[in-house]
Design an enzyme around this catalytic site. Structure first.
Site, PDB file in Angstrom:
ATOM      1  N   ILE A 131     -46.828  16.158  12.067  1.00  0.00           N
ATOM      2  CA  ILE A 131     -47.775  16.250  12.982  1.00  0.00           C
ATOM      3  C   ILE A 131     -48.904  15.120  13.034  1.00  0.00           C
ATOM      4  O   ILE A 131     -49.171  14.618  13.864  1.00  0.00           O
ATOM      5  CB  ILE A 131     -48.420  17.605  12.976  1.00  0.00           C
ATOM      6  CG1 ILE A 131     -47.306  18.796  13.187  1.00  0.00           C
ATOM      7  CG2 ILE A 131     -49.677  18.010  13.729  1.00  0.00           C
ATOM      8  CD1 ILE A 131     -47.554  20.203  12.966  1.00  0.00           C
ATOM      9  N   PHE A 132     -49.510  15.073  11.678  1.00  0.00           N
ATOM     10  CA  PHE A 132     -50.430  13.980  11.722  1.00  0.00           C
ATOM     11  C   PHE A 132     -49.908  12.552  12.178  1.00  0.00           C
ATOM     12  O   PHE A 132     -50.549  11.942  12.867  1.00  0.00           O
ATOM     13  CB  PHE A 132     -50.780  13.867  10.101  1.00  0.00           C
ATOM     14  CG  PHE A 132     -51.628  12.728   9.789  1.00  0.00           C
ATOM     15  CD1 PHE A 132     -53.110  12.694  10.244  1.00  0.00           C
ATOM     16  CD2 PHE A 132     -51.124  11.639   9.116  1.00  0.00           C
ATOM     17  CE1 PHE A 132     -54.028  11.620   9.982  1.00  0.00           C
ATOM     18  CE2 PHE A 132     -52.288  10.368   9.206  1.00  0.00           C
ATOM     19  CZ  PHE A 132     -53.407  10.567   9.405  1.00  0.00           C
ATOM     20  N   ASP A 168       1.007  -1.101  -0.116  1.00  0.00           N
ATOM     21  CA  ASP A 168       0.098  -0.009  -0.030  1.00  0.00           C
ATOM     22  C   ASP A 168       0.789   1.167  -0.033  1.00  0.00           C
ATOM     23  O   ASP A 168       1.813   1.195   0.582  1.00  0.00           O
ATOM     24  CB  ASP A 168      -0.949   0.049   1.214  1.00  0.00           C
ATOM     25  CG  ASP A 168      -2.221  -0.707   1.036  1.00  0.00           C
ATOM     26  OD1 ASP A 168      -2.964  -0.812   1.928  1.00  0.00           O
ATOM     27  OD2 ASP A 168      -2.909  -0.627   0.035  1.00  0.00           O
ATOM     28  N   GLY A 181      -0.891  -4.238   8.101  1.00  0.00           N
ATOM     29  CA  GLY A 181      -1.585  -4.442   9.299  1.00  0.00           C
ATOM     30  C   GLY A 181      -1.666  -3.065  10.139  1.00  0.00           C
ATOM     31  O   GLY A 181      -2.498  -2.996  11.039  1.00  0.00           O
ATOM     32  N   TYR A 225      -0.180   5.714   0.081  1.00  0.00           N
ATOM     33  CA  TYR A 225      -1.360   6.754   0.446  1.00  0.00           C
ATOM     34  C   TYR A 225      -2.022   6.770  -1.022  1.00  0.00           C
ATOM     35  O   TYR A 225      -3.287   6.684  -0.860  1.00  0.00           O
ATOM     36  CB  TYR A 225      -0.749   8.064   0.929  1.00  0.00           C
ATOM     37  CG  TYR A 225      -0.293   8.133   2.276  1.00  0.00           C
ATOM     38  CD1 TYR A 225      -0.836   7.400   3.364  1.00  0.00           C
ATOM     39  CD2 TYR A 225       0.889   9.055   2.642  1.00  0.00           C
ATOM     40  CE1 TYR A 225      -0.413   7.571   4.600  1.00  0.00           C
ATOM     41  CE2 TYR A 225       1.410   8.911   3.829  1.00  0.00           C
ATOM     42  CZ  TYR A 225       0.632   8.400   4.989  1.00  0.00           C
ATOM     43  OH  TYR A 225       1.026   8.622   6.150  1.00  0.00           O
ATOM     44  N   ASP A 251      -8.686 -12.812  21.939  1.00  0.00           N
ATOM     45  CA  ASP A 251      -8.672 -11.492  21.450  1.00  0.00           C
ATOM     46  C   ASP A 251      -8.539 -10.338  22.612  1.00  0.00           C
ATOM     47  O   ASP A 251      -9.314  -9.447  22.456  1.00  0.00           O
ATOM     48  CB  ASP A 251      -9.837 -11.408  20.392  1.00  0.00           C
ATOM     49  CG  ASP A 251      -9.741 -10.164  19.444  1.00  0.00           C
ATOM     50  OD1 ASP A 251      -8.794  -9.787  19.152  1.00  0.00           O
ATOM     51  OD2 ASP A 251     -10.722  -9.937  18.951  1.00  0.00           O
TER      52      ASP A 251
END
Ligand SMILES: *[C@@H]1O[C@H](CO)[C@@H](O)[C@H](O)[C@H]1NC(C)=O
Ligand SMILES: *[C@@H]1O[C@H](CO)[C@@H](O)[C@H](O)[C@H]1NC(C)=O
Ligand SMILES: *[C@@H]1O[C@H](CO)[C@@H](O)[C@H](O)[C@H]1NC(C)=O
Ligand SMILES: *[C@@H]1O[C@H](CO)[C@@H](O)[C@H](O)[C@H]1NC(C)=O
Ligand SMILES: *[C@@H]1O[C@H](CO)[C@@H](O)[C@H](O)[C@H]1NC(C)=O
Ligand SMILES: *[C@@H]1O[C@H](CO)[C@@H](O)[C@H](O)[C@H]1NC(C)=O
Ligand SMILES: *[C@@H]1O[C@H](CO)[C@@H](O)[C@H](O)[C@H]1NC(C)=O
Length: 635
Positions: free
Chosen positions: A288-289, A128, A160, A130, A466
Site C-alpha cells: 500500500i505504501f 537420443d 531434429g 526418452y 526461414d
C-alpha cells in the site's frame, strides 16, 4: 487500513487450527526413471493437479552443464525467459554459469489433464532415447514416462524431430497456500543431498518439505536426478543456490519425532502463524505504501523503486550505455533515417517493464505505444543487416518495422502488432481454432506475394531462408505477414546461378535438399519452404509430423493423391480434418500439384515465386466462387 490486522488475525486463527498438513505430492524416488513401467497412479507423469490454482509461477533447479550453461541456452531448454532467469540468479543476460552451478529457472506451470507441467520444446539429437532426454539432458526435470505419454512408444525418431517435453512442476495446494506457501520449487536432487540439507538451504522447515513430498518423518532416501518439491513462501534467490556456503554436516540429526509431537506441532504452527501474520501485515503495508508512493512520486523516484541489486547495477551503468547507444545509432543514421528511435524507458513503459503478462513468445513482448499495440523483439547480437533490410521493405505482406532501440548492448526492434499471432498456432492448436479453406488460400497468396516482393523487388533481391508457419503472422482479418528476417540474405546471383554457404542454418523439415547437402543458396530455398508451408496448411500438421519415417521425401505424402486411382479418398485422408470436407476438391488437387512442383528436388524445376502467386490468385478466385455457390445452395 483497519482490515489488515483482521486478516492477520484470521490467518493466525486458521493456521493454529490446522493440526496436520496432509501429503501433497508423493515423492516416488527412482520410479521416475523406470521407463518401461507405466504406472499412471504415481507422479511419474508429473505432479497431480491438486493445487488451488490451475496455473502458477514455479521454479526449477537445473545444474549448468555445457552446452546448457548460459542464460540463453538454459532459458531455451527449459522454456523460461532470459530476462527473468538472469534477474533471479543475479547475473547478466549474457552470463555463462560454471559447470554444475545451480541455476534457478522460473517457469509457467499449468495443468494439462491430470498433471501439472511446464511445456518446453526439444529437438531430438543423434542417439537420443526418452531416458537420455529425460535424465541426461533435462537431468530428471522431465521423465521418460511423461515423454512417452506425450509422444507414444517409438524407439527412434529422426534427428531434429520436435518434441514437447513436459517439465515437472507444481502449484501449491489450498492447505499449503493457507499456511503461507506461494511457490513450489522442483529441486533436482544431487548425490549426498538430504531433505534436511535441502530444506535448510531454502530456509524451509524440514517437516513441511517432507509433507509436501508425502515422505514419512525421519531421514528418507532421496536419489540423484529426481525432483523434490520445496515449498517456498518467497521466490528463491541466488544467495540460496551458491555453493560457497558451507553445507550442514554430512548426516544431520533428523528432527525428533517424540511422543508429544501433536502438542509441539500446534505450537510450531502458532509461531509460524504469528510470524506469517506479521510478515503479511508488513507486506500489505509495503504494497500500500509502495502504491501510494508510486502514484504521488512516480517521476522523481522511479529509479529508486527498482529493488534487486542487478537492476540497480544496470541502472547505474545506464549512463554509459546510453552514450554507447547514441554513438551506435549515429553510425547507422543512414539506415535508421526513416525509423523511429525509441529510448529504453519508452519500451519499459510500453511493456510495463517487460512484464510477463506482456510476453508473447521467445524474446517478443506486446507493448502499447501512443495507443497502438506493437510487438517488441529483443535481438541478441548484431541486427544491423536485419534493420537495413526491414527499413527498405514496404509491403503489406511483410511485417513492418516501426522503430528501434539500442540498450545494454542489445537491439530492440519495434514491429507492427499482428493480433492473431503466428500461423503455427492456428495449424497446431486444435482448441476450437481453425481456418476455413478460403482463409488458408488467402494466407498462401499473401505469403507468396510477400516472398515475390522480397525475391524480385528489393534491391538487391533477398532470400528469407526461414519460411515456416511460426514466422508467418496473422492480422485482424487473417491476412498474413512474413516476419523474422534474422536469416535473410541477399540472393546475390542471377536466377539459375547459386551462391554457396558452408554454414547451414534454418529449420529442419523446411530446408531444401540442395541447401542441406551442398549449402546452395537461392530464392528456390524459399520456394521449397513455401511448398512445405502450404502442405502444412492443407493437412493441419506441422512439418515434422508429416514425415512418417526418416529419410522419406515430403512429396511422397502427395503421391497417393496425384498418382493413384483412389485419388479422392487419398485427398480426404491428407486434408485437415478440422475443415470437415469443406473445400473444393478440384481446386485442392490443383493446389497439391503446385505444392508438388515447389518440392521438386532439382531447384531449377521449382516455379518462381511470381508464377506461384499468379496460380494461387486463380485458386483464390475459384475458392471464393465455390464458397459463394455453396452459400447460395444452402439458402
Ligand atoms: C488439507 O488439510 C485438511 C486438514 O486440515 C485435510 O483434511 C485435507 O485432506 C488436506 N487436503 C489436502 C489436499 O492435503
Ligand atoms: C491463485 O490465484 C489467485 C487469484 O487468481 C492469486 O491471487 C494467487 O496469487 C494465486 N496463487 C498462486 C500460488 O499462484
Ligand atoms: C502443454 O502441452 C499439453 C500437451 O500438448 C497441452 O495439453 C497443454 O495445454 C500445454 N500447456 C500449455 C500451458 O501450453
Ligand atoms: C543420468 O544422467 C547423468 C548426467 O546428467 C549421468 O551422470 C547419470 O549416469 C545418468 N543416469 C543413468 C542411470 O544413466
Ligand atoms: C514399447 O515398445 C517395445 C518394443 O517396441 C516394447 O518392448 C515395450 O514393452 C513397449 N512399451 C510400452 C510401455 O508399451
Ligand atoms: C531428540 O530427542 C532425544 C531423546 O529422545 C534427545 O536426547 C535429543 O536432544 C533431542 N534432539 C533435539 C534436536 O531435540
Ligand atoms: C502461463 O500459462 C497460463 C495458462 O496457460 C497462460 O494463461 C499465461 O498466459 C502464461 N503466461 C506466460 C508468461 O506464458
Amino acid at each position: 487500513m483497519g482490515f489488515l490486522p483482521c486478516i492477520s488475525v484470521f490467518i493466525l486463527f486458521t493456521l493454529s487450527f490446522i493440526s496436520s498438513i496432509q501429503a501433497q505430492q508423493p515423492y516416488i524416488g527412482l520410479a521416475t526413471t523406470a521407463c518401461s513401467s507405466f504406472d499412471t497412479t504415481n507422479s511419474a507423469l508429473g505432479y497431480s493437479c491438486n493445487g488451488l490454482n490451475r496455473s502458477c509461477l514455479a521454479f526449477l533447479i537445473f545444474r549448468s552443464k555445457p552446452p546448457f550453461n548460459t542464460v540463453a541456452s538454459i532459458s531455451t531448454l527449459l522454456a523460461s525467459k532470459p530476462s527473468q532467469l538472469s534477474k533471479i540468479n543475479s547475473v547478466s543476460e549474457t552470463a555463462t554459469f560454471e559447470t554444475n552451478q545451480m541455476v534457478i529457472v522460473p517457469v509457467n506451470c499449468s495443468c494439462s489433464g491430470k498433471h501439472y507441467q511446464a511445456n518446453t520444446t526439444y529437438f531430438v539429437q543423434n542417439g537420443d532415447t526418452y531416458f537420455l532426454i529425460a535424465n541426461n539432458t533435462f537431468q530428471g526435470l522431465s521423465t521418460c514416462q511423461a515423454l512417452q505419454d506425450q509422444h507414444g512408444n517409438v524407439s527412434n525418431f529422426g534427428v531434429g524431430t520436435r518434441l514437447l517435453a513436459p517439465l515437472r512442476c507444481a502449484c501449491p495446494t489450498k492447505n499449503q497456500t493457507d499456511s503461507g506457501v506461494h511457490y513450489l520449487l522442483s529441486y533436482l536432487v544431487k548425490g549426498g543431498n538430504t531433505v534436511y540439507g535441502i530444506s535448510k538451504r531454502f530456509g524451509v522447515d524440514t517437516d513441511r518439505t517432507l509433507e509436501a513430498n508425502g515422505l514419512s518423518e525421519g531421514a528418507p532416501n532421496i536419489y540423484p536426478f529426481t525432483t523434490l518439491l520445496v515449498p517456498l513462501e518467497n521466490p528463491p534467490s541466488s544467495s540460496q543456490t551458491t555453493e560457497q556456503r558451507p553445507l550442514p554436516p554430512s548426516s544431520p540429526p533428523p528432527p525428533n519425532s517424540s511422543s508429544n509431537k501433536g502438542a509441539k506441532k500446534t505450537w510450531i504452527y502458532v509461531v509460524i502463524g504469528v510470524l506469517a501474520g506479521i510478515a503479511l501485515t508488513l507486506i500489505f503495508g509495503m504494497i500500500i505504501f509502495y502504491m501510494f508512493f508510486r502514484i504521488s512520486y512516480k517521476k522523481e523516484f522511479d529509479s529508486t523503486i527498482v529493488s534487486s541489486s542487478f537492476e540497480a547495477c544496470e541502472k547505474a551503468s545506464n549512463k554509459k550505455l546510453d552514450e554507447e547507444s547514441r554513438d551506435f545509432l549515429e553510425s547507422i543514421s543512414d539506415i535508421a533515417q526513416s525509423l523511429k528511435v525509441y529510448t529504453f524507458e519508452e519500451l519499459q513503459a510500453a511493456t510495463d517493464d517487460f512484464n510477463p503478462s506482456c510476453w508473447i513468445k521467445g524474446s517478443v513482448y506486446r507493448g502499447k505505444i501512443g495507443g497502438d499495440f506493437v510487438a517488441i523483439k529483443k535481438v541478441y547480437g548484431d541486427a544491423s543487416d536485419q534493420i537495413k533490410l526491414l527499413n527498405k521493405i514496404n509491403h503489406s505482406s511483410l511485417i513492418r518495422l516501426l522503430g528501434i532501440c539500442f540498450n545494454g548492448g542489445n537491439w530492440y526492434l519495434v514491429y507492427e502488432n499482428a493480433v492473431n499471432g503466428s500461423l503455427s498456432v492456428w495449424i497446431n492448436d486444435k482448441g476450437g481454432k481453425f481456418l476455413d479453406w478460403a482463409q488458408r488460400i488467402q494466407i498462401a497468396l499473401d505469403v507468396a506475394t510477400g516472398l515475390n516482393y522480397l525475391h524480385s523487388f528489393t534491391n538487391p533481391p533477398h532470400v528469407h531462408k526461414d519460411i515456416k508457419c511460426s514466422n508467418v503472422l496473422l492480422d485482424t482479418d487473417f491476412r498474413a505477414k512474413i516476419a523474422n528476417f534474422a536469416l535473410a540474405r541477399p540472393a546475390e546471383r542471377q536466377e539459375g546461378e547459386f551462391a554457396l554457404t558452408s554454414h547451414i542454418v534454418g529449420t529442419k523439415g523446411y530446408m531444401a535438399p540442395e541447401y542441406l547437402e551442398n549449402g546452395l543458396v537461392s530464392t528456390k530455398l524459399d520456394v521449397y519452404a513455401f511448398g512445405v508451408l502450404m502442405l502444412e496448411m492443407l493437412s493441419g500438421k506441422e512439418a515434422p509430423a508429416l514425415y512418417s519415417e526418416e529419410n522419406m521425401l515430403l512429396v511422397d505424402v502427395l503421391n497417393p493423391v496425384l498418382h493413384k486411382e483412389d485419388g479422392e479418398e487419398s485427398l480426404r485422408h491428407l486434408m485437415d480434418p478440422s475443415m470437415q470436407g469443406n473445400y473444393p476438391p478440384v481446386t485442392a488437387i490443383l493446389v497439391i500439384r503446385l505444392i508438388e512442383s515447389c518440392l521438386k528436388k532439382d531447384p531449377s524445376g521449382r516455379p518462381a515465386m511470381d508464377k506461384i502467386a499468379q496460380s494461387i490468385s486463380r485458386f483464390l478466385n475459384a475458392s471464393l466462387a465455390w464458397e459463394l455457390s455453396k452459400n447460395i445452395s444452402e439458402l
